[in-house]
Motif scaffolding. Sequence first.
Motif, PDB file in Angstrom:
ATOM      1  N   ARG A   1      54.366  55.897  57.319  1.00  0.00           N
ATOM      2  CA  ARG A   1      55.146  55.154  55.973  1.00  0.00           C
ATOM      3  C   ARG A   1      55.298  55.816  54.825  1.00  0.00           C
ATOM      4  O   ARG A   1      53.718  55.860  54.470  1.00  0.00           O
ATOM      5  CB  ARG A   1      55.374  54.501  56.058  1.00  0.00           C
ATOM      6  N   SER A   2      55.852  56.265  53.825  1.00  0.00           N
ATOM      7  CA  SER A   2      56.247  56.185  52.240  1.00  0.00           C
ATOM      8  C   SER A   2      54.665  54.758  52.009  1.00  0.00           C
ATOM      9  O   SER A   2      55.468  53.818  52.077  1.00  0.00           O
ATOM     10  CB  SER A   2      57.112  56.156  51.679  1.00  0.00           C
ATOM     11  N   GLN A   3      54.118  55.502  51.515  1.00  0.00           N
ATOM     12  CA  GLN A   3      52.978  54.840  50.630  1.00  0.00           C
ATOM     13  C   GLN A   3      53.166  55.247  48.918  1.00  0.00           C
ATOM     14  O   GLN A   3      52.999  56.587  48.935  1.00  0.00           O
ATOM     15  CB  GLN A   3      51.396  54.745  51.050  1.00  0.00           C
ATOM     16  N   TYR A   4      52.553  54.236  48.185  1.00  0.00           N
ATOM     17  CA  TYR A   4      52.638  54.515  46.740  1.00  0.00           C
ATOM     18  C   TYR A   4      51.339  54.130  46.405  1.00  0.00           C
ATOM     19  O   TYR A   4      50.956  52.667  46.643  1.00  0.00           O
ATOM     20  CB  TYR A   4      53.742  53.708  46.016  1.00  0.00           C
ATOM     21  N   ALA A   5      50.805  54.756  45.062  1.00  0.00           N
ATOM     22  CA  ALA A   5      50.460  53.762  44.707  1.00  0.00           C
ATOM     23  C   ALA A   5      50.888  52.067  43.270  1.00  0.00           C
ATOM     24  O   ALA A   5      51.783  52.810  42.894  1.00  0.00           O
ATOM     25  CB  ALA A   5      49.535  54.643  43.021  1.00  0.00           C
ATOM     26  N   VAL A   6      49.578  51.523  43.038  1.00  0.00           N
ATOM     27  CA  VAL A   6      50.376  50.136  42.748  1.00  0.00           C
ATOM     28  C   VAL A   6      49.439  49.966  41.433  1.00  0.00           C
ATOM     29  O   VAL A   6      48.081  50.069  41.466  1.00  0.00           O
ATOM     30  CB  VAL A   6      50.954  49.097  43.383  1.00  0.00           C
ATOM     31  N   THR A   7      50.385  49.859  40.137  1.00  0.00           N
ATOM     32  CA  THR A   7      49.809  48.784  39.630  1.00  0.00           C
ATOM     33  C   THR A   7      49.820  46.899  39.664  1.00  0.00           C
ATOM     34  O   THR A   7      50.806  47.126  39.167  1.00  0.00           O
ATOM     35  CB  THR A   7      49.852  48.793  37.981  1.00  0.00           C
ATOM     36  N   PRO A   8      48.340  46.240  39.448  1.00  0.00           N
ATOM     37  CA  PRO A   8      49.019  45.065  39.724  1.00  0.00           C
ATOM     38  C   PRO A   8      49.048  44.260  37.698  1.00  0.00           C
ATOM     39  O   PRO A   8      48.732  44.675  37.283  1.00  0.00           O
ATOM     40  CB  PRO A   8      47.848  44.367  40.037  1.00  0.00           C
ATOM     41  N   VAL A   9      49.800  43.593  37.961  1.00  0.00           N
ATOM     42  CA  VAL A   9      50.379  43.019  36.465  1.00  0.00           C
ATOM     43  C   VAL A   9      50.552  41.529  36.531  1.00  0.00           C
ATOM     44  O   VAL A   9      50.653  40.670  37.673  1.00  0.00           O
ATOM     45  CB  VAL A   9      51.700  43.715  36.373  1.00  0.00           C
ATOM     46  N   THR A  10      50.263  40.911  36.193  1.00  0.00           N
ATOM     47  CA  THR A  10      50.157  39.303  35.754  1.00  0.00           C
ATOM     48  C   THR A  10      50.138  38.878  34.468  1.00  0.00           C
ATOM     49  O   THR A  10      49.373  39.803  32.927  1.00  0.00           O
ATOM     50  CB  THR A  10      48.643  38.279  36.843  1.00  0.00           C
ATOM     51  N   ALA A  11      50.125  37.102  34.171  1.00  0.00           N
ATOM     52  CA  ALA A  11      49.889  37.116  33.226  1.00  0.00           C
ATOM     53  C   ALA A  11      48.810  37.009  32.848  1.00  0.00           C
ATOM     54  O   ALA A  11      47.051  36.587  33.055  1.00  0.00           O
ATOM     55  CB  ALA A  11      50.938  35.177  32.544  1.00  0.00           C
ATOM     56  N   LYS A  12      48.543  36.905  30.920  1.00  0.00           N
ATOM     57  CA  LYS A  12      46.950  37.535  30.364  1.00  0.00           C
ATOM     58  C   LYS A  12      46.176  36.240  30.612  1.00  0.00           C
ATOM     59  O   LYS A  12      45.007  35.423  30.412  1.00  0.00           O
ATOM     60  CB  LYS A  12      47.123  38.024  28.892  1.00  0.00           C
ATOM     61  N   HIS A  13      46.749  35.017  30.497  1.00  0.00           N
ATOM     62  CA  HIS A  13      45.778  34.697  29.906  1.00  0.00           C
ATOM     63  C   HIS A  13      46.300  33.481  31.319  1.00  0.00           C
ATOM     64  O   HIS A  13      44.881  31.965  31.611  1.00  0.00           O
ATOM     65  CB  HIS A  13      47.208  32.583  30.227  1.00  0.00           C
ATOM     66  N   ASN A  14      46.275  34.476  32.700  1.00  0.00           N
ATOM     67  CA  ASN A  14      45.579  33.755  34.593  1.00  0.00           C
ATOM     68  C   ASN A  14      44.213  33.885  33.935  1.00  0.00           C
ATOM     69  O   ASN A  14      43.680  33.622  35.155  1.00  0.00           O
ATOM     70  CB  ASN A  14      46.377  34.614  35.207  1.00  0.00           C
ATOM     71  N   LEU A  15      44.132  34.611  33.612  1.00  0.00           N
ATOM     72  CA  LEU A  15      42.316  35.293  33.763  1.00  0.00           C
ATOM     73  C   LEU A  15      41.688  34.876  32.298  1.00  0.00           C
ATOM     74  O   LEU A  15      40.133  35.427  32.893  1.00  0.00           O
ATOM     75  CB  LEU A  15      42.876  36.480  33.245  1.00  0.00           C
ATOM     76  N   ILE A  16      41.917  33.341  31.921  1.00  0.00           N
ATOM     77  CA  ILE A  16      41.509  33.276  30.655  1.00  0.00           C
ATOM     78  C   ILE A  16      39.974  32.348  31.099  1.00  0.00           C
ATOM     79  O   ILE A  16      40.273  32.493  32.301  1.00  0.00           O
ATOM     80  CB  ILE A  16      42.190  32.794  30.135  1.00  0.00           C
ATOM     81  N   ARG A  17      38.477  32.907  30.114  1.00  0.00           N
ATOM     82  CA  ARG A  17      37.774  32.392  30.123  1.00  0.00           C
ATOM     83  C   ARG A  17      37.896  30.678  29.601  1.00  0.00           C
ATOM     84  O   ARG A  17      38.401  31.059  27.812  1.00  0.00           O
ATOM     85  CB  ARG A  17      36.670  32.356  28.828  1.00  0.00           C
ATOM     86  N   ILE A  18      37.023  29.549  30.467  1.00  0.00           N
ATOM     87  CA  ILE A  18      38.180  28.333  29.516  1.00  0.00           C
ATOM     88  C   ILE A  18      37.045  27.706  28.887  1.00  0.00           C
ATOM     89  O   ILE A  18      36.262  27.416  29.218  1.00  0.00           O
ATOM     90  CB  ILE A  18      38.269  27.224  30.548  1.00  0.00           C
TER      91      ILE A  18
END
Length: 299
Positions: free
Chosen positions: A78-95
Amino acid sequence: MAQFDVAECLVDFSRKTQQHGVAYVDNPEVISEELAAEVSMKAFVLKTFYAPPGAVLAKPSQGQVGFLRQERIPSDGRSQYAVTPVTAKHNLIRILETKTSRKVELNALEAGSYPPWDPQSKLYLVFTDLNWTPTDKNHFILRDKKLKHPLIWPFGIDISMGEKITSCTQGITSKDASFELAGKAYRFKAGQKIGIAVFSEHKPTNVTASYDPKHPSNFSVEQLKQAFGKPNQVNVYTGKIILAGDKHIEHDINSFTGCSGAVIFLLEGENKGKAVAIHAGSHPSMRTRNVGFKLVDVR
């Protein structure tokens, strides 16, 4: 482990999550069974693993991550597509926090996900923003710039784009798993109906669905269940745009801690089902609004 201290907000009790065809939605009147089923395939939990400096045991914090569809990639099936992950930047924060005169430092070591239908698998995601530290320079003024105390979002434009996935990856690079961005001619307007699809491992509580977590709400367990549905299933929450700023929107979709990073998509018009923004959290001063940031500079 609790998510970094970004509040969320249950806005409207009149919406009750219920089965709608093969999906679960909080307002069947504004979304078709077909669209609900379609966006439910695009909801993914984000797990960011945290540990103190030097520790060998890391524990996860929960958010949401979406995948934006890019160019088609070669495949035998089936057709496949490259994808770019995206999230809220604060989910990756150093606490970095101070609790009862004790400093707490937690480093974000790894971010990943898995398809809801295959919890035994693990998807490693690469974000250059992993373990970033916000400063005053990151502050984004939502509005009232001329006031002495303007409304500030401390994480800046709260969107992080991950490294593009360009090889066929089961359950991720299929067309069903990714969002298409709204067309370039799309314009944000107050009143437009929107939604988010959320896959959460945790049920909401009086703290995680409260505008002010330090002063928990008095919602009953049954009220929260009716509003948000059950954990470990994809639930679609709906609402509308209340205000459209230059870089952000304010909306009335119900949310709880762990919803940040969810893709906001349109429920109507020629761009129905397409991505327009990323949900970030509750409004800094209005208890009946949440905030999202526009996906306008990622084409």
